[in-house]
Design an enzyme around this catalytic site. Structure first.
Site, PDB file in Angstrom:
ATOM      1  N   GLU A 264       0.883  -1.180   0.000  1.00 37.79           N
ATOM      2  CA  GLU A 264       0.000   0.000   0.000  1.00 37.79           C
ATOM      3  C   GLU A 264       0.910   1.215   0.000  1.00 37.79           C
ATOM      4  O   GLU A 264       1.333   1.700   1.047  1.00 37.79           O
ATOM      5  CB  GLU A 264      -0.870   0.004   1.267  1.00 37.79           C
ATOM      6  N   CYS A 298      -2.547   9.290   2.056  1.00 39.93           N
ATOM      7  CA  CYS A 298      -2.146   8.653   0.798  1.00 39.93           C
ATOM      8  C   CYS A 298      -3.141   9.012  -0.296  1.00 39.93           C
ATOM      9  O   CYS A 298      -2.796   9.040  -1.472  1.00 39.93           O
ATOM     10  CB  CYS A 298      -2.047   7.150   0.975  1.00 39.93           C
TER      11      CYS A 298
END
Ligand code: NAD
Length: 510
Positions: A264, A298
């Protein structure tokens, strides 16, 4: 209040919260690894990092715990995660505040992160009765074919500073109901919230009664300690959240020993504002997506493409929102934007803004906000108007910078949208069905998350979360992400009196 008094307050508050949550003081005092609050820049604690040997021993212990835990029926394992959800509910305020102190999030976001932990616990409890395998039609008479999902082993979790607790919960809640043990290497920038989360889980384990010792372990330290987890032969899967730089190191190391990687990594997320967009809605979504969490998600919105027909209606309003946004101490004000994590983050922001100017960018904001803390870094979010997508726009800078560009052709903007390395989150603002559906189609957005009329950030746990390309391809959280935490066995059972071979193969022995 004086500067020194404020600084001491933050450290004292952290200690009081850790105490309330039940973290042993010996774990965060007297060590050589300092932890800081981005809110004031002051030191909060001094932790004892794990040596490589100590880290390895914790992993071995978790591997032994796995051998017992995998035999506990999944719905019973769900009971442990249900208790974790209860314990989290009981200290939501305290843990949320600690997240604000350690990661600099505004209170609603600190609490929101704990809510996300609670939500994934609820999800995982339901999942514990739904680890379904398929029954598959077989070509052979008197046979049955099916899939069985088994626990995998020790799940390694490496997490980033900006979601210091939720990312662990996404992984741990699923891993535990799937029958695995969990070893977590949190960010060296946010170790206290990790110790707090572990203490909360230990309370749930104590209430559960007979969970094996070592089911959940935390490794304190920097990337060298993370590397022990990555290289350990008893860790069949590592879920690693962080920068693409980290993934470039971790991914190949896992591949070398054929371990699974749930990566991720960084995002460089974009939004497209089309001629028919509801501009009021787009404005709010863009403001939260780009400035929220001080640009340190993110999924933060970093690139904005605005159709030339609405550019002059939207961008001046956006600039006004940027000029007026409140930046301040998240613990003592109602500011919407808190601090950057550290000086390096601020320096990287200034560097990117300098490069953008060199490429013809017109910058509003971006300057350091004067607050009475020398060692904390607060910045005014920056909006940069650029003629095209060049220079720093192509990379993720983990700070509140929004690059705004004009477009006039839908095919071209889709191409520009996809022309960066990362592929995490994306959104389109349009009331035109054709544009919306095209954006979600095979030749639309190439990201793991594609939204219509909502921003790029703020995902719910029910969907699978993650992205493509340099974001790493991993999926966590909802949908069928659980499958990455289990191993699949295909079973064929012959209940006939014959032994027919598949594909009509004949092999008759005398
Ligand atoms: P980082 O890469 O510096 O560190 C993340 C974690 O990885 C830390 O725990 C660190 O100690 C560890 N680490 C770093 N290099 C390692 C190595 N070689 N081996 C083992 N462990 C290693 O990231 P950060 O600054 O903490 O977080 C910001 C980054 O994380 C941004 O790029 C952001 O986009 C990304 N992020 C991605 C997601 C996602 O779900 N895609 C979520 C949150 C953050």
């Amino acid at each position: 209040m004086t500067m020194a008094a404020r600084a001491v307050d933050v450290a004292e508050q952290a200690v009081a919260l850790l105490d309330k949550i039940g973290v042993d003081k010996a774990l965060y005092t007297g060590g050589e690894m300092a932890s800081y609050s981005p809110v004031t820049g002051e030191q909060l604690a001094a932790l004892k990092p794990d040596t490589q040997e100590a880290a390895s021993a914790k992993i071995d212990k978790a591997a032994r715990a796995f051998e017992t835990w995998r035999l506990v029926p999944a719905p019973k394992r769900g009971e442990l995660v249900r208790l974790l959800g209860e314990e989290l509910r009981a200290v939501k305020t305290e843990l949320g505040r600690l997240v604000s102190i350690e990661a600099g999030k505004i209170p609603s976001e600190g609490l929101g992160e704990v809510q996300e932990m609670i939500d994934i616990c609820d999800f995982a409890v339901g999942l514990s009765r739904q680890l379904y395998g398929l029954t598959i039609a077989t070509e052979r008479p008197g046979h049955r074919m099916m899939e069985t999902w088994h626990p995998l082993g020790v799940v390694g979790v490496i997490s980033a500073f900006n979601f210091p607790v939720a990312v662990w919960a996404w992984n741990a809640a699923l891993a535990l109901v799937c029958g695995n043990a969990v070893v977590w290497k949190p960010s060296e920038k946010t170790p206290l919230t990790a110790l707090a989360s572990q203490a909360i889980l230990q309370r749930a384990i104590a209430r559960f009664g007979d969970a094996p010792n070592g089911l959940s372990e935390v490794l304190i330290g920097d990337r060298a300690v993370g590397a022990v987890l990555v290289d350990h032969p008893k860790v069949p899967v590592v879920s690693a959240t962080g920068s693409t730089r980290m993934g470039r190191d971790v991914g190949p190391r896992l591949a070398r020993r054929f371990a699974r990687a749930i990566l991720e990594l960084g995002g460089n997320n974009a939004g497209i504002v089309c001629p028919s967009a509801d501009l009021d809605m787009a404005l709010r979504a863009i403001a939260f997506g780009a400035m929220g969490t001080a640009g340190q998600r993110c999924t933060t919105l970093r690139r904005l493409f605005v159709h030339e027909s609405v550019y002059d209606q939207l961008v001046p309003r956006l600039k006004k929102a940027y000029a007026n946004v409140s930046v301040g101490n998240p613990l003592e004000s109602t500011a919407l934007v808190g601090p950057l994590i550290d000086k390096l983050a601020f320096d990287n922001m200034q560097k990117a803004l300098g490069e953008a100017k060199a490429h013809g960018g017109v910058v509003s904001g971006g300057e350091r906000v004067a607050l009475p803390y020398d060692k904390a870094y607060y910045a005014k979010p920056a909006l940069v108007e650029l003629p095209s997508q060049i220079g720093p726009v192509l990379e993720e800078t983990f700070a509140p910078i929004l690059y705004v560009m004009k477009y006039n052709d839908f095919d071209q903007v889709l191409e520009d949208h996809n022309a960066v390395g990362a592929g995490l989150s994306s959104s389109i603002f349009t009331l035109d069905l054709r544009e919306a559906e095209r954006f979600l189609s095979a030749d639309g957005s190439d990201c793991g998350i594609a939204n219509v009329n909502i921003g790029t950030s703020g995902a719910e746990i029910g969907g699978a979360f993650g992205g493509e390309k340099e974001t790493g391809g991993g999926r966590e959280s909802g949908s069928d992400a659980w499958k990455a935490y289990m191993r699949r066995a295909t079973n064929t059972i012959n209940y006939s009196r014959a032994l027919p071979l598949a594909q009509g193969v004949s092999f008759e022995i005398e």
